[in-house]
Design a protein around this motif. Structure first.
Motif, PDB file in Angstrom:
ATOM      1  N   LEU A 400      69.015 -50.910   0.324  1.00  0.00           N
ATOM      2  CA  LEU A 400      70.110 -50.277  -0.262  1.00  0.00           C
ATOM      3  C   LEU A 400      69.801 -48.633  -0.356  1.00  0.00           C
ATOM      4  O   LEU A 400      70.660 -47.963  -0.180  1.00  0.00           O
ATOM      5  CB  LEU A 400      70.862 -50.670  -1.485  1.00  0.00           C
ATOM      6  CG  LEU A 400      71.587 -52.142  -1.270  1.00  0.00           C
ATOM      7  CD1 LEU A 400      72.079 -52.642  -2.790  1.00  0.00           C
ATOM      8  CD2 LEU A 400      72.712 -51.777  -0.591  1.00  0.00           C
ATOM      9  N   ASP A 401      68.509 -48.584  -0.967  1.00  0.00           N
ATOM     10  CA  ASP A 401      67.942 -47.008  -1.012  1.00  0.00           C
ATOM     11  C   ASP A 401      67.979 -46.581   0.411  1.00  0.00           C
ATOM     12  O   ASP A 401      68.281 -45.412   0.398  1.00  0.00           O
ATOM     13  CB  ASP A 401      66.576 -47.170  -1.474  1.00  0.00           C
ATOM     14  CG  ASP A 401      66.613 -47.491  -3.145  1.00  0.00           C
ATOM     15  OD1 ASP A 401      67.798 -47.544  -3.746  1.00  0.00           O
ATOM     16  OD2 ASP A 401      65.754 -47.942  -3.475  1.00  0.00           O
ATOM     17  N   LEU A 402      67.274 -47.329   1.459  1.00  0.00           N
ATOM     18  CA  LEU A 402      67.337 -46.802   2.807  1.00  0.00           C
ATOM     19  C   LEU A 402      68.808 -46.291   3.130  1.00  0.00           C
ATOM     20  O   LEU A 402      68.824 -45.163   3.944  1.00  0.00           O
ATOM     21  CB  LEU A 402      66.763 -47.706   3.890  1.00  0.00           C
ATOM     22  CG  LEU A 402      65.424 -47.962   3.609  1.00  0.00           C
ATOM     23  CD1 LEU A 402      64.948 -49.215   4.508  1.00  0.00           C
ATOM     24  CD2 LEU A 402      64.556 -46.846   3.969  1.00  0.00           C
ATOM     25  N   ILE A 403      69.773 -47.087   2.920  1.00  0.00           N
ATOM     26  CA  ILE A 403      71.213 -46.771   3.441  1.00  0.00           C
ATOM     27  C   ILE A 403      71.554 -45.513   2.699  1.00  0.00           C
ATOM     28  O   ILE A 403      72.346 -44.388   3.144  1.00  0.00           O
ATOM     29  CB  ILE A 403      72.078 -48.015   3.076  1.00  0.00           C
ATOM     30  CG1 ILE A 403      71.646 -49.160   3.685  1.00  0.00           C
ATOM     31  CG2 ILE A 403      73.652 -47.488   3.157  1.00  0.00           C
ATOM     32  CD1 ILE A 403      72.447 -50.400   3.492  1.00  0.00           C
ATOM     33  N   ASP A 404      71.122 -45.336   1.309  1.00  0.00           N
ATOM     34  CA  ASP A 404      71.652 -43.872   0.824  1.00  0.00           C
ATOM     35  C   ASP A 404      70.933 -42.915   1.440  1.00  0.00           C
ATOM     36  O   ASP A 404      71.481 -41.747   1.485  1.00  0.00           O
ATOM     37  CB  ASP A 404      70.980 -44.029  -0.817  1.00  0.00           C
ATOM     38  CG  ASP A 404      71.897 -44.802  -1.683  1.00  0.00           C
ATOM     39  OD1 ASP A 404      73.118 -44.560  -1.542  1.00  0.00           O
ATOM     40  OD2 ASP A 404      71.386 -45.134  -2.729  1.00  0.00           O
ATOM     41  N   GLU A 405      69.590 -43.252   1.870  1.00  0.00           N
ATOM     42  CA  GLU A 405      68.832 -42.031   2.553  1.00  0.00           C
ATOM     43  C   GLU A 405      69.417 -41.578   4.011  1.00  0.00           C
ATOM     44  O   GLU A 405      69.267 -40.724   4.446  1.00  0.00           O
ATOM     45  CB  GLU A 405      67.363 -42.389   2.703  1.00  0.00           C
ATOM     46  CG  GLU A 405      66.432 -41.286   3.224  1.00  0.00           C
ATOM     47  CD  GLU A 405      65.088 -41.634   3.069  1.00  0.00           C
ATOM     48  OE1 GLU A 405      64.274 -40.681   3.541  1.00  0.00           O
ATOM     49  OE2 GLU A 405      64.859 -42.642   2.530  1.00  0.00           O
ATOM     50  N   TYR A 406      69.803 -42.833   4.847  1.00  0.00           N
ATOM     51  CA  TYR A 406      70.465 -42.628   6.004  1.00  0.00           C
ATOM     52  C   TYR A 406      71.734 -43.419   6.267  1.00  0.00           C
ATOM     53  O   TYR A 406      71.708 -44.453   7.050  1.00  0.00           O
ATOM     54  CB  TYR A 406      69.450 -43.305   7.099  1.00  0.00           C
ATOM     55  CG  TYR A 406      67.872 -42.780   6.976  1.00  0.00           C
ATOM     56  CD1 TYR A 406      67.667 -41.639   7.209  1.00  0.00           C
ATOM     57  CD2 TYR A 406      66.884 -43.701   6.408  1.00  0.00           C
ATOM     58  CE1 TYR A 406      66.260 -41.232   7.178  1.00  0.00           C
ATOM     59  CE2 TYR A 406      65.462 -43.196   6.179  1.00  0.00           C
ATOM     60  CZ  TYR A 406      65.538 -42.003   6.695  1.00  0.00           C
ATOM     61  OH  TYR A 406      63.880 -41.442   6.450  1.00  0.00           O
ATOM     62  N   PRO A 407      72.680 -43.094   5.594  1.00  0.00           N
ATOM     63  CA  PRO A 407      73.957 -43.617   5.672  1.00  0.00           C
ATOM     64  C   PRO A 407      74.674 -43.834   6.992  1.00  0.00           C
ATOM     65  O   PRO A 407      75.217 -44.901   7.433  1.00  0.00           O
ATOM     66  CB  PRO A 407      75.149 -42.696   4.505  1.00  0.00           C
ATOM     67  CG  PRO A 407      74.159 -41.432   4.729  1.00  0.00           C
ATOM     68  CD  PRO A 407      72.803 -41.782   4.831  1.00  0.00           C
ATOM     69  N   LYS A 408      74.562 -42.877   7.849  1.00  0.00           N
ATOM     70  CA  LYS A 408      74.906 -42.975   9.204  1.00  0.00           C
ATOM     71  C   LYS A 408      74.340 -44.006  10.045  1.00  0.00           C
ATOM     72  O   LYS A 408      75.027 -44.682  10.911  1.00  0.00           O
ATOM     73  CB  LYS A 408      74.817 -41.538   9.701  1.00  0.00           C
ATOM     74  CG  LYS A 408      75.880 -40.314   9.265  1.00  0.00           C
ATOM     75  CD  LYS A 408      77.197 -40.810   9.540  1.00  0.00           C
ATOM     76  CE  LYS A 408      78.098 -39.721   9.024  1.00  0.00           C
ATOM     77  NZ  LYS A 408      79.572 -39.723   9.326  1.00  0.00           N
ATOM     78  N   LEU A 409      72.965 -44.051  10.125  1.00  0.00           N
ATOM     79  CA  LEU A 409      72.340 -44.925  10.695  1.00  0.00           C
ATOM     80  C   LEU A 409      72.998 -46.484  10.366  1.00  0.00           C
ATOM     81  O   LEU A 409      73.062 -47.054  11.530  1.00  0.00           O
ATOM     82  CB  LEU A 409      70.758 -44.991  10.390  1.00  0.00           C
ATOM     83  CG  LEU A 409      70.059 -43.912  11.025  1.00  0.00           C
ATOM     84  CD1 LEU A 409      68.525 -44.025  10.791  1.00  0.00           C
ATOM     85  CD2 LEU A 409      70.368 -43.754  12.516  1.00  0.00           C
TER      86      LEU A 409
END
Length: 520
Positions: A400-409
């Motif tokens: 979920l932290d990765l999604i915060d950092e790279y939401p478009k990916l």
């Protein structure tokens, strides 16, 4: 002159003059009685109005005092940092509202969380009756720094740990936690227990919650004049008849609906059915009978409601009043700890916030098939469940932290093909290898089945990295990220013009790796 005394209570017959006098006197008494009642009513009405005005003045004074305090704090901090700075001296000045007095959303670590619960109860039973199961559970988490919102669906069959008053962990399907809390004497509110469980699962604090009875979804959609939903396939639906023989419904166990493919305008009844159905009749959309598809459809309807309400015209004040009127008119079926101040605060973010949420469903495909969430054999569980591989939720929180950092990916879910045209084998440290390792090591919110790597014949007509976007702009965020990652000089957005076509891998974006320098 002789005045004749008339005994109006006498039983003796009266002459016509006496009867006329009696009639006039009785009329006067009735009129006086009505006037007295009117005077009393007006007196009470004046008292009620006075109390209402005093109440509004008190509440307005309270809000005004709060805003005055915020104004003083703002001016004090401003002049300390810059003694020559111009201060806000007028509480009605719009610039002061923007700087110091704008309504604020509660937040924690720069995020605001909202728990959205669809409650499955019968219409005439109230919130604490019926089946007591939470039919749908979602969390919206707004990041005030990135301006992005994650909309996370937690499927009803998700088997989770939770604690009660510090003891535990206990385990159950998440849709039963609310009912468990309501049934226990040592739990004040079942929703508090559910909220605590969701906070533990997501690693996020929840500041607000909205509880919607199923009828509330129908009423909300009708209140805004229906919503537009893109139906992907022709579907014939079998849907339970919750109120047989009532509200014009037939006295049958099941209702039947048919949805045609394409963008359709749905009223409240059909929007509710589309978001909830689990039984299909035709094989064309058999995959949509899953609980995960159901969660995606619920997000789809919620997105449609959001798009329709944000499209309303008018000033911020007009919109706030419209939203508040809709909200209060649905109070029978919607319960929330959100007030007019929060509606103003949300509207104040609309100019800067990204209006397209990142939609997430916590199913076994999340983060890679069975990597974070898995489906154990039913022989072990006694029924269908999905579970986290790690009860500490560490892998989930990291992803979920990765999604915060790279939401478009994450949100674009693009299929990526990396094609080696260098004529050489990759070495450790080469960017394509680093990118592959980042995907495999869950350092990016991409899964291994999104990435394919192939080798083609050496091609010296190009040099370096070239990004080709076949998505017609739908995956432009991923294309931009890849261009930055590989240091590509350009992104080709009209590949057919340059003679590029998709391979059999049906990629959305292709990264072509040419030799370091081109030769003619």
């Amino acid at each position: 002159m002789v005045t004749r005394r008339v005994n109006l209570n006498s039983d003796k017959p009266a002459n016509k003059a006496d009867m006329a006098r009696r009639s006039r006197i009785e009329d006067l008494k009735k009129a006086n009685g009505r006037n007295e009642r009117k005077l009393k009513f007006r007196k009470y009405l004046k008292i009620f109005i006075l109390l209402a005005i005093l109440g509004l003045m008190a509440y307005g004074g309270y809000l005004g005092y709060q805003r005055w305090e915020r104004l003083q704090e703002f001016n004090q901090s401003k002049t300390i940092n810059n003694p020559t700075a111009q201060v806000c001296d007028n509480i009605l000045n719009p610039s002061c509202w923007g700087q110091a007095l704008a309504p604020q959303l509660n937040q924690y670590n720069g995020k605001t969380g909202v728990l959205i619960v669809g409650l499955d109860t019968r219409e005439d039973s109230g919130f604490a009756a019926g089946t007591m199961n939470t039919d749908s559970i979602m969390a919206a988490v707004y990041n005030h720094e990135t301006k992005k919102t994650k909309l996370i669906s937690l499927p009803r069959d998700l088997y989770v740990p939770y604690k009660i008053n510090g003891s535990g962990p206990y385990y159950s399907k998440i849709n039963a936690i609310y009912a468990t809390g309501e049934a226990r004497d040592d739990v004040d509110d079942g929703f508090d227990l559910l909220q605590s469980a969701v906070e533990n699962i997501l690693g996020e604090k929840i500041q607000y919650r909205v509880v919607i009875r199923l009828k509330g979804v129908e009423d909300a959609v009708d209140a805004i004049g229906g919503v537009e939903v893109d139906i992907p396939k022709h579907c014939k639906i079998q849907y339970p008849n919750d109120y047989p023989g009532q509200d014009g419904k037939p006295n049958t166990t099941w209702l039947y609906y048919e949805f045609q493919p394409g963008v359709q305008k749905l009223d409240g009844e059909h929007a509710l059915v589309w978001s909830r159905f689990r039984h299909v009749i035709n094989n064309d959309c058999i995959e949509m009978a899953s609980d995960f598809s159901r969660a995606e459809r619920q997000q789809q309807v919620l997105d449609a409601v959001k798009d329709k309400t944000l499209a309303m015209e008018g000033s911020t004040l007009d919109k706030a009043e419209n939203y508040w009127n809709i909200f209060t008119s649905l109070s029978k079926n919607i319960s929330a700890n959100i007030g007019l101040e929060e509606i103003f605060a949300g509207l104040s973010l609309m100019n800067t916030a990204d209006r397209d949420p990142v939609n997430i469903v916590l199913d076994p495909n999340f983060g890679g098939l069975n990597q974070i969430i898995y489906h154990p054999p039913t022989t072990e569980t006694g029924g269908y469940q999905i579970r986290f591989k790690d009860d500490t939720m560490t892998a989930l929180h990291n992803y979920l932290d990765l999604i915060d950092e790279y939401p478009k990916l994450y949100d674009e879910n693009a299929k990526i093909l990396i094609e080696n045209r260098t004529g050489l084998y990759y070495k450790n440290g080469d960017l394509p290898i680093e990118f592959r390792d980042a995907v495999q090591g869950n350092e990016l919110p991409l899964t291994t089945n999104q990435l394919t790597m192939i080798t083609s014949a050496k091609d010296t007509k190009g040099s370096g990295f070239v990004i080709i976007d076949f998505s017609k702009g739908e995956k432009s965020g991923t294309a931009k990220y890849l261009a930055d990652y590989f240091g590509a000089a350009r992104v080709i957005e009209n590949p057919e013009t340059f003679g590029f076509t998709k391979t059999n891998y049906k990629e959305d974006i292709r990264v072509i790796v040419y030799p370091a320098s081109a030769t003619n």
